[in-house]
Scaffold this active site. Structure first.
Site, PDB file in Angstrom:
ATOM      1  CB  SER A  90      -0.925   0.005   1.219  1.00  0.00           C
ATOM      2  OG  SER A  90      -0.184  -0.194   2.419  1.00  0.00           O
ATOM      3  CG  ASP A 140      -4.350   4.835   7.392  1.00  0.00           C
ATOM      4  OD1 ASP A 140      -3.177   4.585   7.720  1.00  0.00           O
ATOM      5  OD2 ASP A 140      -4.831   4.471   6.307  1.00  0.00           O
ATOM      6  CG  HIS A 183      -1.485   3.340   4.911  1.00  0.00           C
ATOM      7  ND1 HIS A 183      -2.649   2.710   5.282  1.00  0.00           N
ATOM      8  CD2 HIS A 183      -0.729   2.394   4.285  1.00  0.00           C
ATOM      9  CE1 HIS A 183      -2.609   1.441   4.893  1.00  0.00           C
ATOM     10  NE2 HIS A 183      -1.451   1.231   4.292  1.00  0.00           N
TER      11      HIS A 183
END
Length: 637
Positions: free
Chosen positions: A38, A302, A305
């Site tokens: 990610s 978050d 991330h």
């Protein structure tokens, strides 16, 4: 000269006057192909709360509201930003079902949110190895082979991963951390075996320093295991025969946290324990639910991330390593420019004296002061730059016979070069000495000069963007040069004429050596550079003239074009000072293969034996322009 030089010299000399355009230098990287999780995902999965055909990226939305359902897309991760900075196309997702349904082309970013190291390896090497929702594709290398294609060695590859092995419970001890590292290294090995030359590998950030784990009993454990993964990964990478460019992201992250305000973050906040949106501890001042939502003031979007502000720092960091040789390979070119300026000052003196030497058995001394400007244009693998400097030359010649004159000259040159988007600053002081001999007999003439010098590169400042701020890495080094040049010509004017015009041929050899050095400190971006050697071999043809306007006043001029035989793209080997055991060699400046040289000036006799001289010189190639201006006095004694 080599056999090759003799063989191609006639062809080059005949082509000097041709007007055919030169081919542009190739781009340093033909594409950026990304594998990972990610942290690098360009947007594979659909975004249910975004605009039509939007995809999810694991960053904050672009604003101004940052709200889901606002029509705002997610910001780009560092890999997409890096691709934009490099000017390469197809930075989008590789396997997005959204893009496939919309008829959009697949991109070169194979990173997928949630991928572990085994899935990253599969996305490179396995049939059906790239899976996003309902869509699957063969892994990158399998896909290439199925289409009858081979890997382009000028592609830049980017590999990251390992975080999801921790978050999904696959790494609970040191052995499992090392196994994850081996899988990442196997991904790099597979690319190298297929022909990849340039591979950027990101070390795993400290998973324990995230809102998901910060302050918990697992923070230190995961931090220790992350260090074990990185240690094993570095050990594995050292055995791979490719240009492996490691990114010391863990160190960079700690530097950002330590100096948060400089990078635009709010240092008064808990930057590793709170986030903008999507964690248990949303920041009360800048979080999405606050009265002043602003993810740019926070490190984490978050629970695991980073925000787009951090991604910009990571992209700038990666780009700074790739761009370093585009600047540093100009250091030898600065020295060559200084040498050319020194030779131009001497040639201006010789042209002023042409057919007007001092009497046999006498000396002629001169002092010459001037300035020079050196301009490098952008190349595909070199940065543009402007150089300014000044010089002082002292010399004397002695006439041995009617036909021969010998002499010595010394020069001090100071040159400053500003280069790159952030105005890196490189300073050079050069101390040069030249011995020369000249011949004149009736209409034939010749000149030869042998030069040597010491190069003092001081206060070298490589500057580059790091998000909202600029970072500077500094160092110093030394170097040396030596050169030999000769010209031979024939004067077409009659003896005793007030004007002289002479075609000539020239040959020049020069070698510059710049000692390797390390930028001071051990920051994540500080680099160590190997020695640089740059040789120049040139042949030229030209025309020089002199016009005696009066017994005391003369004009002189010169026009020449030269062919450079050492015009291969320069490469520089370097390593991070914080990771010295992995070095890599990247491309830099490409010397031009043709050079136009022109000059003109005047000489004015002020009194018997005392002459004032002024001159201007100009050199031009496709990506190089050099100008010089000087004023000199010469005295017979």
């Amino acid at each position: 000269m080599s056999t090759r030089l003799y063989r191609i010299a006639p062809v080059c000399l005949l082509s000097l006057l041709s007007a055919s355009p030169l081919l542009a230098a190739p781009a340093p990287y033909s594409a950026l192909v990304v594998f990972g999780d990610s942290l690098s995902d360009a947007g594979q999965a659909p975004d249910p709360n975004g605009p039509a055909n939007a995809t999810t990226r694991f960053t904050n939305r672009v604003g101004p509201t940052y709200q889901h359902g606002s029509g705002e897309e997610f910001g780009y991760p560092s890999t997409v930003l890096l691709g934009e900075m490099l000017g390469v196309a197809n930075n989008g997702p590789s396997t997005s079902p959204v893009h496939a349904a919309a008829g959009l082309p697949d991109g070169n970013n194979w990173a997928v949110g949630g991928y572990r190291t085994d899935q990253i390896l599969a996305s490179i090497t396995q049939p059906g190895g790239s899976v996003v929702g309902s869509r699957s594709r063969d892994g990158y290398l399998v896909d290439l082979a199925s289409r009858g294609l081979s890997l382009d060695p000028n592609t830049l590859f980017y590999v990251n991963g390992g975080g999801n092995d921790f978050l999904q419970g696959r790494v609970l001890n040191e052995a499992q951390a090392q196994e994850a590292a081996v899988r990442l290294a196997d991904s790099v090995r597979a690319l190298q075996a297929a022909g990849a030359r340039y591979i950027m590998v990101s070390l795993l950030p400290n998973v324990g320093r995230t809102p998901a784990l910060s302050g918990t009993s697992l923070a230190d454990t995961f931090g220790t295991l992350g260090t074990a993964l990185n240690t094993e990964l570095l050990a594995q990478l050292r055995g791979i025969d490719a240009e492996i460019i490691p990114l010391n992201v863990p160190l960079l992250f700690e530097e950002v946290i330590r100096d948060a305000a400089r990078f635009g973050f709010d240092a008064s906040q808990d930057l590793v324990g709170t986030c903008f949106d999507g964690c248990a501890s949303q920041n009360p001042t800048w979080g999405i639910g606050s009265a002043t939502p602003d993810p740019n003031r926070l490190v984490f979007n978050d629970s695991v991330h980073p925000t787009t502000a951090v991604h910009r720092i990571f992209a700038d960091y990666a780009y700074s390593l790739l761009a370093a040789p585009w600047e540093l390979t100009l250091l030898p070119e600065m020295a060559h420019g200084t040498l050319r300026a020194h030779q131009d000052r001497l040639r201006a003196q010789w042209q002023s004296d042409w057919q007007a030497w001092q009497p046999v058995g006498q000396w002629r001394g001169f002092v010459d002061a001037g300035g020079q400007h050196l301009d490098f244009d952008d190349q595909a693998s070199a940065s543009s730059g402007d150089g300014f400097g000044y010089n002082l030359n002292l010399g004397a010649s002695y006439r041995l016979t009617e036909d021969w004159r010998i002499g010595l000259a010394a020069g001090f040159y100071s040159q400053e070069l500003e280069v790159g988007a952030a105005d890196s600053d490189y300073d050079l002081r050069s101390y040069l000495a030249t011995a020369f001999a000249q011949y004149q007999h009736e209409r034939w003439w010749g000149e030869a000069a042998l030069s040597g010098g010491h190069l003092d590169y001081h206060d070298l400042r490589r500057r580059f963007d790091m998000g909202v701020t600029t970072r500077s890495e500094k160092g110093d080094t030394d170097g040396r040069l030596w050169a030999f040049g000769a010209r031979f010509g024939y004067d077409i004017a009659e003896a005793g004429s007030d004007w002289h015009l002479s075609p000539f041929v020239s040959a020049d050899y020069a070698r510059v050596e710049v000692d390797g050095y390390a930028e001071r400190g051990d920051s994540s971006s500080a680099l160590r550079y190997d020695d640089q050697k740059r040789t120049s071999k040139r042949l030229g043809v030209g025309l020089q003239g002199r016009l005696q306007l009066s017994p005391a006043t003369a004009l002189f001029a010169e026009l020449a074009q030269e062919c450079e035989y050492e015009d291969d793209t320069r490469e520089l080997r370097m390593s991070l000072t914080s990771l010295p055991d992995i070095d890599f060699q990247l491309r830099g400046y490409t010397p031009d293969d043709r050079l136009l040289r022109a000059g003109f000036g005047f000489s004015q006799q002020l009194s018997p034996g005392l002459v004032l001289r002024g001159s201007y010189t100009y050199r031009k190639a496709d990506d190089l322009e050099q100008q010089g201006l000087g004023l000199a006095l010469s005295l017979d004694f």
